[in-house]
Design a protein around this motif. Sequence first.
Motif, PDB file in Angstrom:
ATOM      1  N   PRO A 159      16.605   6.862  12.520  1.00 14.06           N
ATOM      2  CA  PRO A 159      16.118   8.094  13.148  1.00 14.06           C
ATOM      3  C   PRO A 159      14.901   8.730  12.472  1.00 14.06           C
ATOM      4  N   VAL A 160      14.660   8.412  11.200  1.00 12.61           N
ATOM      5  CA  VAL A 160      13.529   9.019  10.494  1.00 12.61           C
ATOM      6  C   VAL A 160      12.481   7.986  10.115  1.00 12.61           C
ATOM      7  N   THR A 161      12.913   6.845   9.572  1.00 11.28           N
ATOM      8  CA  THR A 161      11.968   5.834   9.095  1.00 11.28           C
ATOM      9  C   THR A 161      12.335   4.459   9.657  1.00 11.28           C
ATOM     10  N   PRO A 162      12.164   4.246  10.955  1.00 14.21           N
ATOM     11  CA  PRO A 162      12.488   2.940  11.533  1.00 14.21           C
ATOM     12  C   PRO A 162      11.611   1.835  10.946  1.00 14.21           C
ATOM     13  N   MET A 163      12.208   0.669  10.719  1.00 13.77           N
ATOM     14  CA  MET A 163      11.473  -0.461  10.152  1.00 13.77           C
ATOM     15  C   MET A 163      10.882  -1.311  11.274  1.00 13.77           C
ATOM     16  N   ALA A 164       9.566  -1.281  11.383  1.00 11.39           N
ATOM     17  CA  ALA A 164       8.876  -2.031  12.439  1.00 11.39           C
ATOM     18  C   ALA A 164       8.147  -3.250  11.894  1.00 11.39           C
ATOM     19  N   GLU A 165       8.228  -3.483  10.576  1.00 10.42           N
ATOM     20  CA  GLU A 165       7.518  -4.600   9.957  1.00 10.42           C
ATOM     21  C   GLU A 165       8.414  -5.237   8.894  1.00 10.42           C
ATOM     22  N   ALA A 166       8.651  -6.544   9.007  1.00 10.44           N
ATOM     23  CA  ALA A 166       9.509  -7.251   8.059  1.00 10.44           C
ATOM     24  C   ALA A 166       8.748  -7.775   6.851  1.00 10.44           C
ATOM     25  N   ASP A 167       7.448  -8.032   6.992  1.00  4.69           N
ATOM     26  CA  ASP A 167       6.637  -8.497   5.862  1.00  4.69           C
ATOM     27  C   ASP A 167       6.384  -7.297   4.948  1.00  4.69           C
ATOM     28  N   LEU A 168       7.029  -7.276   3.794  1.00  3.80           N
ATOM     29  CA  LEU A 168       6.946  -6.101   2.930  1.00  3.80           C
ATOM     30  C   LEU A 168       5.550  -5.867   2.395  1.00  3.80           C
ATOM     31  N   ARG A 169       4.735  -6.902   2.322  1.00  2.00           N
ATOM     32  CA  ARG A 169       3.343  -6.695   1.901  1.00  2.00           C
ATOM     33  C   ARG A 169       2.582  -5.871   2.944  1.00  2.00           C
ATOM     34  N   LEU A 170       2.805  -6.161   4.215  1.00  2.00           N
ATOM     35  CA  LEU A 170       2.156  -5.384   5.269  1.00  2.00           C
ATOM     36  C   LEU A 170       2.756  -3.983   5.351  1.00  2.00           C
ATOM     37  N   HIS A 171       4.065  -3.894   5.169  1.00  2.00           N
ATOM     38  CA  HIS A 171       4.721  -2.583   5.186  1.00  2.00           C
ATOM     39  C   HIS A 171       4.139  -1.688   4.097  1.00  2.00           C
ATOM     40  N   LEU A 172       3.956  -2.225   2.906  1.00  2.00           N
ATOM     41  CA  LEU A 172       3.396  -1.447   1.794  1.00  2.00           C
ATOM     42  C   LEU A 172       1.911  -1.157   2.000  1.00  2.00           C
ATOM     43  N   LYS A 173       1.220  -2.054   2.667  1.00  2.00           N
ATOM     44  CA  LYS A 173      -0.207  -1.856   2.903  1.00  2.00           C
ATOM     45  C   LYS A 173      -0.468  -0.603   3.718  1.00  2.00           C
ATOM     46  N   ALA A 174       0.494  -0.206   4.559  1.00  2.00           N
ATOM     47  CA  ALA A 174       0.359   1.017   5.362  1.00  2.00           C
ATOM     48  C   ALA A 174       0.606   2.266   4.526  1.00  2.00           C
ATOM     49  N   GLN A 175       1.102   2.101   3.284  1.00  4.12           N
ATOM     50  CA  GLN A 175       1.476   3.242   2.453  1.00  4.12           C
ATOM     51  C   GLN A 175       0.579   3.438   1.237  1.00  4.12           C
ATOM     52  N   THR A 176      -0.163   2.407   0.838  1.00  2.00           N
ATOM     53  CA  THR A 176      -0.966   2.487  -0.383  1.00  2.00           C
ATOM     54  C   THR A 176      -2.122   1.500  -0.310  1.00  2.00           C
ATOM     55  N   LEU A 177      -3.160   1.792  -1.061  1.00  2.00           N
ATOM     56  CA  LEU A 177      -4.293   0.875  -1.165  1.00  2.00           C
ATOM     57  C   LEU A 177      -4.049  -0.202  -2.211  1.00  2.00           C
ATOM     58  N   LEU A 178      -2.969  -0.088  -2.969  1.00  2.00           N
ATOM     59  CA  LEU A 178      -2.653  -1.100  -3.968  1.00  2.00           C
ATOM     60  C   LEU A 178      -2.350  -2.438  -3.287  1.00  2.00           C
ATOM     61  N   GLU A 179      -2.849  -3.514  -3.882  1.00  2.00           N
ATOM     62  CA  GLU A 179      -2.591  -4.854  -3.357  1.00  2.00           C
ATOM     63  C   GLU A 179      -1.193  -5.308  -3.775  1.00  2.00           C
ATOM     64  N   THR A 180      -0.509  -6.051  -2.892  1.00  2.00           N
ATOM     65  CA  THR A 180       0.791  -6.632  -3.219  1.00  2.00           C
ATOM     66  C   THR A 180       0.678  -8.148  -3.233  1.00  2.00           C
ATOM     67  N   ARG A 181       0.907  -8.734  -4.403  1.00  2.00           N
ATOM     68  CA  ARG A 181       0.966 -10.190  -4.515  1.00  2.00           C
ATOM     69  C   ARG A 181       2.415 -10.642  -4.430  1.00  2.00           C
ATOM     70  N   LEU A 182       2.622 -11.939  -4.215  1.00  2.00           N
ATOM     71  CA  LEU A 182       3.969 -12.454  -3.973  1.00  2.00           C
ATOM     72  C   LEU A 182       4.309 -13.604  -4.908  1.00  2.00           C
ATOM     73  N   ALA A 183       5.421 -13.443  -5.624  1.00  2.00           N
ATOM     74  CA  ALA A 183       6.032 -14.551  -6.357  1.00  2.00           C
ATOM     75  C   ALA A 183       7.131 -15.081  -5.442  1.00  2.00           C
ATOM     76  N   ASP A 184       6.797 -16.106  -4.654  1.00  2.00           N
ATOM     77  CA  ASP A 184       7.713 -16.530  -3.598  1.00  2.00           C
ATOM     78  C   ASP A 184       8.777 -17.493  -4.123  1.00  2.00           C
ATOM     79  N   LEU A 185       9.670 -17.896  -3.220  1.00  2.00           N
ATOM     80  CA  LEU A 185      10.804 -18.727  -3.610  1.00  2.00           C
ATOM     81  C   LEU A 185      10.376 -20.040  -4.239  1.00  2.00           C
TER      82      LEU A 185
END
Length: 447
Positions: A159-185
Amino acid sequence: MSDQSNLLLSYYGDDLTGSTDVMEALASNGVETVLFMDVPNDALLKRFAHCRAIGLAGTSRSETIAWMDENLTPAFGWLKSLRAAICHYKVCSTFDSSPTVGNIGKAVEIGKALFDQAYVPVLVGAPQLKRYTAFGHLFAAYQGDVYRIDRHPVMSRHPVTPMAEADLRLHLKAQTLLETRLADLSMLAAADADARIGALCDTADGMVLFDVDSPESQARAGHQLWRLKRDNGWFVTGSSGVEYALLAAWADAGLTEGRKTFPLPGKADRIAVVSGSVSPTTERQIRHATANGFVGIDLDPLELLGENGSAALEKAIAAGIDGLKAGRSVILNTALGPSADRGGDIDRIPGSRHRLGRLLGTILRRLVEDQQLSRAVIAGGDTSSHALRELHVQALTTLLPLPQTPGSPLCTAHGAHAPTNGLQIALKGGQVGSDGYFSQIRDGLQE
């Protein structure tokens, strides 16, 4: 301030149920933990000098960027002063947040600057909670099935913060200018993982997200978090998956003694529950409880918030007392599932969600005081954060972990207010717990 230099971890929880989630994970595995509601004075801090982890419960999940600037900086500063090996900004494992409410990127910016770090590690996956990250994407279970978070039946419609993006790098990109790198599986599982992740982090200037999709990848991520830490304290962000990952590393280093056994507290004759959750999970739990001896009391949130709110408050308290005097446990709720959600109308009243949480806390305190209750429950993550403060509780410790439904332990309350000092209380997030959760808490059972 007393010497807390033996601390393995300090943390700030972005809501109260998330804060107890961390406390439960640590305490269950032999790391004694205390959770404070506010920055404690020296006398209160010394009472818990034996603890190896210290938490500070917050409300930032439901707050604005301006609020974060004003409140997170001093909170993080106090946690840094404790000189724990790691300082964790704890967020919900569903990562629900937005640029305007509960902005995780903003919190990372504040912590990164305060701790003077080139990058902030981020770890969200927690298999214990059925939350998984794979190649940067978040997945979460619901009713036995696992969904990508943007297709999750509940979190995609929060009701307040619906999740519309599963890629957390893109989700964070909408919140900050900081870059997110990934240490993947694949990187975590590589034979030269230390070298590859070291190279990734050496040039990072923002965040590094660590994938976790299984106990094996969780242990690998924990190894990296502990290996990469700095000697003067290290700020990290993520779910309680951070603690579960670190516990494996601490065990390997001989820093913990393994799982702890907790005695069952026994059945309470009556308990009181207040709920501000609109989750279908909580709806099923309320329906199960009322079919098994609880008195259900529906509250109109708009009446509580309106001009005659005082009268509505007293009416709710009287109804709760009547049910308790009849020898039955009671549940007072402001919404019985999504179909009864009045969120749109509530949000038209400035500050109403926080105020409603405080009103539910007032109702619960009055019931505890009047009927001398020994056990209670608050349901709803945001609700718990604001409601518990009305009970004049200063700190919480773990009384009974619930391994079948982690993240919602039965706690012991500590404080100067006699009626609630020693109160056994559970704080349940909307998505947490089996259908019989409230009966389970009443009966003092682990499963």
